[in-house]
Design an enzyme around this catalytic site. Structure first.
Site, PDB file in Angstrom:
ATOM      1  N   GLN A   7      43.394  25.658   4.164  1.00 22.86           N
ATOM      2  CA  GLN A   7      44.102  24.731   3.272  1.00 22.86           C
ATOM      3  C   GLN A   7      44.568  23.493   4.038  1.00 22.86           C
ATOM      4  O   GLN A   7      45.291  23.611   5.031  1.00 22.86           O
ATOM      5  CB  GLN A   7      45.322  25.443   2.696  1.00 22.86           C
ATOM      6  CG  GLN A   7      46.243  24.546   1.876  1.00 22.86           C
ATOM      7  CD  GLN A   7      47.504  25.288   1.437  1.00 22.86           C
ATOM      8  OE1 GLN A   7      48.006  26.132   2.146  1.00 22.86           O
ATOM      9  NE2 GLN A   7      48.000  24.947   0.256  1.00 22.86           N
ATOM     10  N   GLY A   8      44.154  22.324   3.590  1.00 21.49           N
ATOM     11  CA  GLY A   8      44.557  21.087   4.262  1.00 21.49           C
ATOM     12  C   GLY A   8      45.582  20.314   3.436  1.00 21.49           C
ATOM     13  O   GLY A   8      45.229  19.443   2.641  1.00 21.49           O
ATOM     14  N   TYR A   9      46.854  20.654   3.603  1.00 24.01           N
ATOM     15  CA  TYR A   9      47.920  19.959   2.876  1.00 24.01           C
ATOM     16  C   TYR A   9      48.770  19.114   3.836  1.00 24.01           C
ATOM     17  O   TYR A   9      48.777  17.892   3.757  1.00 24.01           O
ATOM     18  CB  TYR A   9      48.839  20.969   2.189  1.00 24.01           C
ATOM     19  CG  TYR A   9      48.424  21.378   0.788  1.00 24.01           C
ATOM     20  CD1 TYR A   9      47.085  21.427   0.408  1.00 24.01           C
ATOM     21  CD2 TYR A   9      49.383  21.749  -0.150  1.00 24.01           C
ATOM     22  CE1 TYR A   9      46.721  21.832  -0.876  1.00 24.01           C
ATOM     23  CE2 TYR A   9      49.027  22.144  -1.445  1.00 24.01           C
ATOM     24  CZ  TYR A   9      47.691  22.184  -1.791  1.00 24.01           C
ATOM     25  OH  TYR A   9      47.354  22.578  -3.060  1.00 24.01           O
ATOM     26  N   SER A  55      46.409  26.611   8.843  1.00 24.43           N
ATOM     27  CA  SER A  55      46.279  28.015   9.241  1.00 24.43           C
ATOM     28  C   SER A  55      44.819  28.424   9.235  1.00 24.43           C
ATOM     29  O   SER A  55      44.101  28.178   8.261  1.00 24.43           O
ATOM     30  CB  SER A  55      47.035  28.918   8.275  1.00 24.43           C
ATOM     31  OG  SER A  55      48.410  28.642   8.328  1.00 24.43           O
ATOM     32  N   GLU A  72      51.367  30.654  -7.293  1.00 24.89           N
ATOM     33  CA  GLU A  72      51.817  31.247  -6.046  1.00 24.89           C
ATOM     34  C   GLU A  72      53.295  31.588  -6.017  1.00 24.89           C
ATOM     35  O   GLU A  72      53.765  32.274  -5.139  1.00 24.89           O
ATOM     36  CB  GLU A  72      51.519  30.287  -4.883  1.00 24.89           C
ATOM     37  CG  GLU A  72      50.162  30.496  -4.311  1.00 24.89           C
ATOM     38  CD  GLU A  72      49.803  31.968  -4.285  1.00 24.89           C
ATOM     39  OE1 GLU A  72      50.386  32.689  -3.466  1.00 24.89           O
ATOM     40  OE2 GLU A  72      48.982  32.420  -5.114  1.00 24.89           O
TER      41      GLU A  72
END
Lengths: 397, 368, 397, 368
Positions: free
Chosen positions: C125-127, C160, C243
């Site tokens: 995940q690229g946030y 991550s 989520e």
């Protein structure tokens, strides 16, 4: 419990022994049961202290005091409280007295100081107002110069013992034009002047400590101004600085903690003293740790003062922990009181109850003190404000 | 979502009804209650409480009640907390009446009807001065021909000053716990009345061979008394929840209006976070209260121990912070805040405080 | 320990029994000793779950899932963690999968979903970015449309398992002109594309969980855009909402608390199990109280969701308490580890030491988890931010 | 004002010297220390530490030291904490050397000189695996002709991987505690080395009839060991103080520069208050550290118990909040914050944690 200032421990023991030997038994009993002493009780005790040269010991010798250092004064006041003496009302001897000594005219000194020292005139303090609680810049009570008098109009709030007071020292606004701080002056008023009305405020502990005081065209002679017009802020800061060192009531904390212990030893839980119960004992030990930590912290700061250090944000830190400590200890007292159904004496029971009115107890005395101490984190600048002050003073935030 | 939504719609309706009654009828009478009366409550309102049916909620329909359980009574108690009602809803409706109903004796049933109707006010005198929150007793019951005589010291008895009847627990010659009815004015009964911190009354009583009527049958009722005290402890949690919700609402409103340093208090992040912590403590309380209602025996006792542990600390926190965030006026008797503060002190400690219930929670832990 | 959702307790026990019967022993051992499972370990376990129809159980039936309710999914995930299964990496099955199901084109669904379900493609995940941590409005990574491609330039942070990933889903800025939120889009990129560089970040626990990922003229086909340009914010909010219900890891907390107990029972203090020592036991009970309180709170919220309630600020409350709880429990574990000198295994000792390298232990596993959990109050919006959110959402401050 | 101002100007000078050395000489070498070395510290820097005189501070001048006490050593340890120095200043200078100096035996004196000069590194192996923080031991010393043989299990021995000599406590046949010197490579000695959380080493050792040399005389040295461990516990408090002061400074600077939501973090009141709480915890630690220096025996043991209780919790709080206020980068190994966090974990628990010292404080309470 160990005491962190070995060089003053002999003086401390002197003070404790003096209180034990000289405090009238009826007053001692009131302190033990947390029953408000009468004004005459206070006067009696102050006069006993004065006879020993200890009532205004922190005043300079030329003003009739003993010229105690801040460290010695701290030890004296804490030892007095520890020994169970009633707290000296600060308004005369600790607050306005030093202000008059520093800023007063000779006439003011002659008029006011003797009656403070010999306990014949009771003072109160007029600082807070409805819209100026923690934020004194919002002061509104006006004092307009009219000939030989200032005419005061407005209101003070949270005025402790106004109902006992002969005199009041006030921060008033003498000018609307200056920036908020500059227009403030420091003035002394006779509480019997026409136009002053006192309305009692009953606090959580169901007692009458504080008041609202209303000023309706109250005439105060100009010679009662201390310093010049506009000096109010400067004088208030001076007063605050002399007071900074006793913001942490470690002596009172010692007395209350010891009372909690006594009461818990005499209260049974499942047939065994509550003091032996593990959860209670743990909380007691924790309170003792907090107390001795605060004492160590204060000792360190006061030794710094003795070496010429000026306390700044450290006083706020003492205030924060001092108030938290008194709340912890009395909360522990309230746990004992909870075993007795949170009975709050000596509040009288109205006529017509189906049983005998109970006596006040030490447990209910601690409960009452718990209620009173809820204000400890609010008055004199709430703990939130103290954090703001430290954040700015220490870190420049 | 309220505490009773899922468990019973009857409970939800009752709760709504009680909240409405408190808000509409009680609030105006509020200042008259408690402290102003020798009983610690207003006898007229006490009769009105009975008329509303609040005292029979936990009594079976066959015995003149409405046959509810803890879920239903919790809704009533939440309303009692919301309005800090001083009348003995808990003492009679939550304790005395359901206890009598479960005794299943003609003596108990005969008296029960008067209680539910508000014609008599009875309080349970169980705790003893040498035992603190511990539930064991030493008071003894001696058979004296057809009479029974009780001797012992009872303490911490809420609402006693307003009661015309004492329900006293004692051990008979065989060590079995029984329940006895005693007239507070009878010979051998000495009462010491105290005003509680919140203006109600508590008392200690000395029984010296006082004449008593046995209400329980011949069985030992220790387990029943234990369950009754657990239920009482739970019901003061529901009461605390009502008071906490009130304080969170009122304190939030205050922060929005009170100005300091030229801004309303709700602009200060520290105060924003503080009230969020108060909300969190309140919502956690709602969670553990609901968990008790969901829990069936034998898990209920531990769920109640958890509930009271958490509620006690939450109540203390919310009460203290409400006062703190109100500043000076928070510590005055004039403002309601201080009265809710004191009621929450009562809720925190009645029937055992955080320490007591943490130890009980620990003792009831199932084996690993 | 009692469980607060009686109606789902049979399912919960099924899950726990399934894990006990089917989790490979080597993976179970890694979880017990807090040794990072390999990517292949995870794949193995996911495929076992998938064989039972449980891997993407919360996906709708039409997309290959079992259509579980949020309540059932919560019970499943907590029971898995409680039983000692390794945490499922959420990026594919929990995050981007549902996004593609909701917003993806048919082509995207066919291309990506099967490889998530059968565990052959790993997502990350690229946030976060260096200047957009808790504050996503500061996103800077640019995606410029050039013909059939977007060209990505910029950097992601705290990514991550980027080092395991085949694919990444990204929030990128596709327009500089719109107000910050509107110019953000949601796009999928192959991690093997030229121009992507990964730099490992080692965290407090001395492990490699997270990375910096640099994008230097990385070409991503336009068909990898999800939704339209500017939909990034809407999609991120959708993802967040799905989520919200599992922010409180009560199942993991149960497993860790039980491990703390085991370890404390097997650690001697003055010859007696540490678990019998009163201060330790009190802290243990306190952690258990916190855990069951959180479970009761979550159960109440999830029952509300089952009745159609949409969770708002309540999810932030769960996050606050959930993170605090994991920190409390692992701090307790660190107290046990303190008796063993705070040995942190399995960090290898360099050659040349004068003794034998020690084995990893459960105590050091808990210590390592304590270090890891320091981030629990920081990531996903720090607890301070969560308080801000609640203050605004619930009180309108 | 620093911790040693009033008690001794020697102490103040030493502290200044150590702080300067750490800042100037140590900081550059910092990254080489600890984790990179099998010993958990850099042997070259360890020699430099000895050359600076840090290891003989608590050794009388007649025995080659500078004759200081806890006040002087506390100043050194504050500097050690400020720079999170990895070398065994505490193990040798704060424990082994002063312990040997007080044994007053020729064997101990002979070895002492090597220790102070940094020619040998010895660590005290006292704690045992079945006893946790408890200070009693079961390791036995058996006289075997002229030899002595030790058997037992020791644990939690800091810096052991870098030591060439073990100082082991054991009970002789008469139950008297003695101190013995053991070669870690000797037969019957099994070491298990662990890396500590902060990159140093700890170990457990099994002694199976291992050959030993007796360093203590024939008296029981239990009281001396107790005082030594108290002193060690106190010195890690001074170390913690140094690390906490560093973290408060660095965190305040970070808040002034890091921006979020368009403002530097120091504009957020919650963070302002948080760092004030960190400061308060740190200054309280300074207070209780100074109180130990002021306290004379027999009051010192309780003052140390208070000091470690307060320091342990303060260290934990300051370390945790420093990480929290740094946000994401606070949990990375790259930033020094995380290393201070870990060193403070060590300070918190070495020689007993908050629980241990709270119990000791309670046990040492004078009668009412």
């Amino acid at each position: 419990m160990d005491y962190p200032l070995p060089e003053l421990s002999a003086f401390r023991l002197d003070v404790i022994r003096f209180v034990e030997a000289n405090l009238p038994a009826d007053i001692a009993e009131k302190v033990r049961l947390n029953i408000e002493p009468e004004k005459s009780d206070l006067y009696r005790w102050e006069q006993i202290l004065n006879g020993h040269g200890w009532f205004c010991g922190h005043w300079p010798v030329h003003a009739g005091g003993a010229g105690w250092s801040p460290l010695k004064r701290y030890v004296f006041e804490q030892a007095m409280a520890e020994a169970g003496a009633p707290p000296l009302q600060p308004f005369g001897q600790a607050y306005v007295g030093p202000v008059i000594i520093e800023y007063g005219t000779d006439a003011q000194k002659q008029r006011f100081l003797p009656k403070i020292i010999d306990s014949t005139e009771f003072w109160c303090q007029g600082y807070s107002e409805p819209s100026a609680g923690s934020d004194l810049a919002g002061l509104k009570l006006r004092a307009e110069r009219k000939g030989d008098h200032y005419v005061l109009n407005g209101q003070k709030l949270w005025t402790s013992y106004a109902h006992w007071a002969d005199m009041i020292f006030l921060l008033v606004r003498t000018s609307q034009e200056d920036r908020p701080q500059k227009g403030v002056s420091f003035i002394l008023a006779d509480m019997h002047t026409p136009g002053i009305t006192i309305r009692p405020i009953i606090t959580l502990d169901m007692k009458h400590h504080v008041n609202e005081v209303f000023f309706d065209n109250v005439e105060v002679p100009v010679e009662n101004l201390v310093g010049d017009e506009g000096d109010g802020w400067k004088i208030a800061k001076f007063l605050l600085a002399t007071e900074r060192l006793i913001v942490a009531e470690t002596g009172k904390a010692r007395r209350l903690l010891s009372q909690v212990r006594t009461v818990a030893e005499n209260t049974l839980e499942a047939g065994k003293p509550l003091f032996e119960q593990s959860a209670f004992r743990r909380a007691f030990t924790e309170a003792e740790v907090q107390l001795q930590t605060l004492e160590a912290f204060c000792a360190r700061q006061l030794k710094g003062v003795a070496q010429g250090k000026v306390l700044g944000f450290e006083a706020s830190l003492m205030k924060i922990r001092g108030s938290e400590l008194l709340q912890s200890i009395t909360e522990l007292g309230s746990r004992v009181a909870a075993r007795k159904g949170l009975a709050l004496s000596p509040e009288p029971l109205p006529e017509g109850s189906n049983g005998e009115q109970a006596e006040p107890t030490e447990a209910s005395a601690l409960l009452s003190e718990y209620l009173f101490q809820r204000a400890a984190t609010i008055y004199g600048g709430s703990n939130e404000i103290q954090h703001n002050i430290v954040s700015k003073a220490r870190f420049g935030f | 979502m309220d505490i009773t939504d899922e468990t019973s719609s009857d409970a939800a309706l009752l709760r709504e009804h009680a909240l409405r009654w408190v808000e509409q009828a009680y609030d105006d009478l509020h200042e008259l209650s408690g402290r102003a009366h020798p009983q610690g409550f207003d006898p007229d309102i006490a009769r009105e409480v009975a008329a509303q049916g609040f005292l029979g909620v936990m009594v079976p329909e066959a015995k003149g009640g409405t046959g509810g359980g803890l879920a239903e009574m919790a809704g009533i108690m939440e309303a009692v907390g919301r309005g800090i009602v001083a009348e003995p809803v808990l003492s009679v409706g939550g304790i005395a009446a359901p206890l009598l109903a479960r005794l299943e004796t003609p003596e108990a049933d005969a008296f029960l009807a008067q209680l539910v109707a508000g014609e008599s006010t009875a309080v349970l005198a169980h705790y003893e001065s040498a035992r603190g929150f511990d539930r064991s007793v030493t008071t003894g019951a001696r058979q004296d021909g057809a009479d029974v005589r009780l001797s012992g010291e009872k303490a911490n008895t809420l609402d006693l000053a307003g009661a015309d009847t004492l329900l006293v627990t004692g051990l008979d010659a065989n060590g079995r716990l029984g329940l006895y009815r005693i007239d507070p004015a009878a010979e051998g009964v000495t009462l010491k009345i105290y005003r509680t911190v919140d203006g109600r009354t508590t008392a200690s009583l000395t029984l010296a061979d006082a004449s008593a009527e046995r209400l329980s049958g011949s069985d030992d009722i220790a387990a029943l008394v234990d369950e009754t005290l657990d239920a009482a402890a739970f019901l003061v949690c529901a009461e605390a929840l009502g008071a906490m919700r009130y304080l969170v609402d009122v304190t939030a409103d205050y922060l929005k209006t009170r100005k300091q340093f030229g801004q309303t208090l709700d602009r200060f992040q520290v105060l924003q976070h503080r009230i969020v912590s108060m909300l969190l403590a309140t919502e956690e309380t709602a969670g553990v209260v609901e968990a008790v209602i969901d829990a069936k025996q034998p898990r209920r006792a531990r769920a109640i121990a958890l509930c009271k542990t958490v509620t006690a600390r939450s109540a203390r926190y919310v009460a203290q912070q409400s006062v703190q965030l109100h500043g000076g006026i928070g510590v005055t008797d004039e403002l309601k805040i201080s009265r809710y503060f004191k009621r929450l002190m009562m809720c925190e400690s009645l029937f055992g405080d955080e320490d007591y219930y943490t130890a009980r929670y620990e003792a009831l832990r199932p084996p690993a």
